[in-house]
Design an enzyme around this catalytic site. Structure first.
Site, PDB file in Angstrom:
ATOM      1  N   SER A  80      -3.386  -0.116   6.346  1.00 26.26           N
ATOM      2  CA  SER A  80      -3.925  -0.353   7.691  1.00 26.26           C
ATOM      3  C   SER A  80      -2.907  -0.019   8.769  1.00 26.26           C
ATOM      4  O   SER A  80      -3.224   0.651   9.758  1.00 26.26           O
ATOM      5  CB  SER A  80      -4.374  -1.806   7.819  1.00 26.26           C
ATOM      6  OG  SER A  80      -4.811  -2.092   9.127  1.00 26.26           O
TER       7      SER A  80
ATOM      8  N   THR B 275      -2.538  -8.911  10.208  1.00 27.00           N
ATOM      9  CA  THR B 275      -1.254  -8.673  10.878  1.00 27.00           C
ATOM     10  C   THR B 275      -0.958  -7.206  11.138  1.00 27.00           C
ATOM     11  O   THR B 275      -0.079  -6.896  11.940  1.00 27.00           O
ATOM     12  CB  THR B 275      -0.098  -9.266  10.054  1.00 27.00           C
ATOM     13  OG1 THR B 275      -0.082  -8.668   8.750  1.00 27.00           O
ATOM     14  CG2 THR B 275      -0.239 -10.773   9.918  1.00 27.00           C
TER      15      THR B 275
ATOM     16  N   HIS C 172       0.832  -1.199   0.000  1.00 23.30           N
ATOM     17  CA  HIS C 172       0.000   0.000   0.000  1.00 23.30           C
ATOM     18  C   HIS C 172       0.868   1.252   0.000  1.00 23.30           C
ATOM     19  O   HIS C 172       0.933   1.983   0.987  1.00 23.30           O
ATOM     20  CB  HIS C 172      -0.946  -0.016   1.202  1.00 23.30           C
ATOM     21  CG  HIS C 172      -2.086  -0.965   1.030  1.00 23.30           C
ATOM     22  ND1 HIS C 172      -2.701  -1.599   2.085  1.00 23.30           N
ATOM     23  CD2 HIS C 172      -2.725  -1.402  -0.083  1.00 23.30           C
ATOM     24  CE1 HIS C 172      -3.672  -2.372   1.622  1.00 23.30           C
ATOM     25  NE2 HIS C 172      -3.695  -2.271   0.315  1.00 23.30           N
TER      26      HIS C 172
ATOM     27  N   GLU D  11      -5.761  -8.516   2.895  1.00 21.24           N
ATOM     28  CA  GLU D  11      -5.206  -9.569   3.743  1.00 21.24           C
ATOM     29  C   GLU D  11      -6.309 -10.351   4.446  1.00 21.24           C
ATOM     30  O   GLU D  11      -6.253 -11.588   4.525  1.00 21.24           O
ATOM     31  CB  GLU D  11      -4.244  -8.979   4.778  1.00 21.24           C
ATOM     32  CG  GLU D  11      -3.599 -10.051   5.644  1.00 21.24           C
ATOM     33  CD  GLU D  11      -2.769  -9.483   6.778  1.00 21.24           C
ATOM     34  OE1 GLU D  11      -2.742 -10.117   7.847  1.00 21.24           O
ATOM     35  OE2 GLU D  11      -2.154  -8.404   6.604  1.00 21.24           O
TER      36      GLU D  11
END
EC number: 1.17.7.4
Length: 398
Positions: A318, A250, A96, A187
């Protein structure tokens, strides 16, 4: 689907590669030029502090590219070197970060088109090369690409693969996987595809709703409406919340993942008692070391006397968002930007407040001496951080 059997079969295929091509030395100079920074190295050597005139920059002691990201990006570069003329696709952003993905486009790596969250693989042909990004791909995507005769280059971070193993253990032992993550994050989509029965919770508030339902406090219809898009097919909360295992995306906030795990352990203990607890609750540590290090470094940074803080990383990242949350929790003026170009020559900054749209703030750097904390997400190259610092130097040197 027996996902473990499929993975074993895939890993033995001659058209599958998860170890690279032994061309690290050939691409090292390209990676260094594109992503590394001598300035950042100097600041690290100087105790993570830079003093330039009235500007003081304090870097977090862990930030930027993690080894999983470095591995994924290096494998993508090696793939183009190994397949100089073949069509190369990637199922999603490699990581990202907009600048890294733009570099791949410049190398003629093609991105699978997606509309409404649905990817169109019709353009991928037999013999094409397809890269799986650092946060993985769903087992259904892998199966499709394998059956189509593609050469699959798997850059999935081993920490993500560890979570897949965890939810597969849940499935084998007939436990429901409670996944702490964002439902639409790539993910979490991949992880849930390896699970059997699962439920995704975004945060502690959603986890508490689930815990309350387990203890008989809650309405079934309201529960199913809330989690309709966050659970496996035919999910039955009255049957599927009796045996739970906890896993996570994660990049989620470590402290919240741990608290969610403790919440469900307490809940199952209360409902089933200490003797039966192990029959109803499984807990595995699937928190990424690099994510944890960056969050701990951020907690240390926000304890420093700072006038403001700049968090650098993709807006859809994230782990970067959670770094921003830490700054906000301490009441520090903070600005989340994805590229250095968000900082204007007129002392303005275009940033993304948490949960809001982009916003332009004028005169964001105060007059006089100013101390700026800087951190970056695990997908942000040092070179990008350097360019942000240079922008700050230019603004405070006039």
């Amino acid at each position: 689907m027996d996902t473990q059997a499929f993975k074993r079969s895939l890993h033995h295929s001659e058209r599958y590669n998860r170890r690279g091509f032994g061309r690290a030395n050939e691409v090292a100079s390209n990676l260094e030029k594109a992503y590394q920074s001598s300035l950042i190295g100097s600041i690290r050597d100087n105790g993570y502090v830079l003093q330039h005139g009235r500007l003081q920059v304090k870097l977090a002691e862990a930030f930027g590219f993690c080894w999983g990201v470095e591995r994924a990006v290096a494998m993508a570069y090696e793939t183009r070197r190994h397949y100089p003329s073949e069509r190369i696709w990637i199922t999603n952003e490699i990581i990202h970060n907009p600048s890294v993905n733009e570099h791949l486009r410049e190398m003629d790596v093609l991105f699978i088109h997606a509309e409404g969250g649905v990817k169109d693989f019709s353009c991928v042909n037999d013999g094409d090369v397809v890269i799986l990004p650092a946060f993985g791909a769903t087992v259904q995507e892998m199966e499709l690409l394998h059956e189509r005769g593609c050469h699959i280059i798997d850059t999935t971070c081993p920490w993500v693969s560890k979570v897949w193993h965890t939810v597969e253990k849940h499935k084998k032992q007939e436990f429901t996987s409670i996944i702490h993550g964002k439902v639409k994050h790539e993910e979490t989509l991949a992880t849930s595809s390896f699970a059997g029965t699962y439920l995704v919770v975004l945060d502690l508030d959603e986890a508490q709703l689930v815990a309350d339902y387990i203890l008989g406090q809650g309405d079934r219809a309201a529960f199913m409406k809330r989690f309709a898009k966050a659970c496996s097919a035919n999910f039955d909360p009255d049957q599927d919340l009796q045996r739970l295992g906890v896993a996570n995306q994660t990049t989620m906030l470590k402290s919240e993942t741990e608290e969610i795990g403790r919440l469900f352990e307490r809940t199952m203990l209360r409902k089933y008692g200490p003797i039966e607890l192990n029959k109803h609750f499984l807990s595995f540590n699937t928190i990424c070391d690099a994510t944890e290090e960056r969050q701990q470094a951020m907690f240390s940074l926000v304890d420093e006397p700072l006038d403001l803080l700049v968090v650098i990383g993709g807006f859809n990242s994230s782990n970067t968002t959670h770094l921003q949350e830490i700054a906000i929790s301490r009441g520090i003026r903070s600005f989340h930007i994805d590229t250095p170009e968000r900082i204007g020559d007129n002392n303005s900054i275009q940033h993304k407040p948490l949960g809001e749209d982009l916003f332009i703030e004028s005169n964001f750097l105060p007059a006089g001496s100013v101390s700026v904390g800087i951190t970056s997400g695990a997908s942000t190259p040092d070179r990008v951080v350097e360019h942000v610092i240079q922008k700050l130097i230019d603004l405070t040197s006039g």
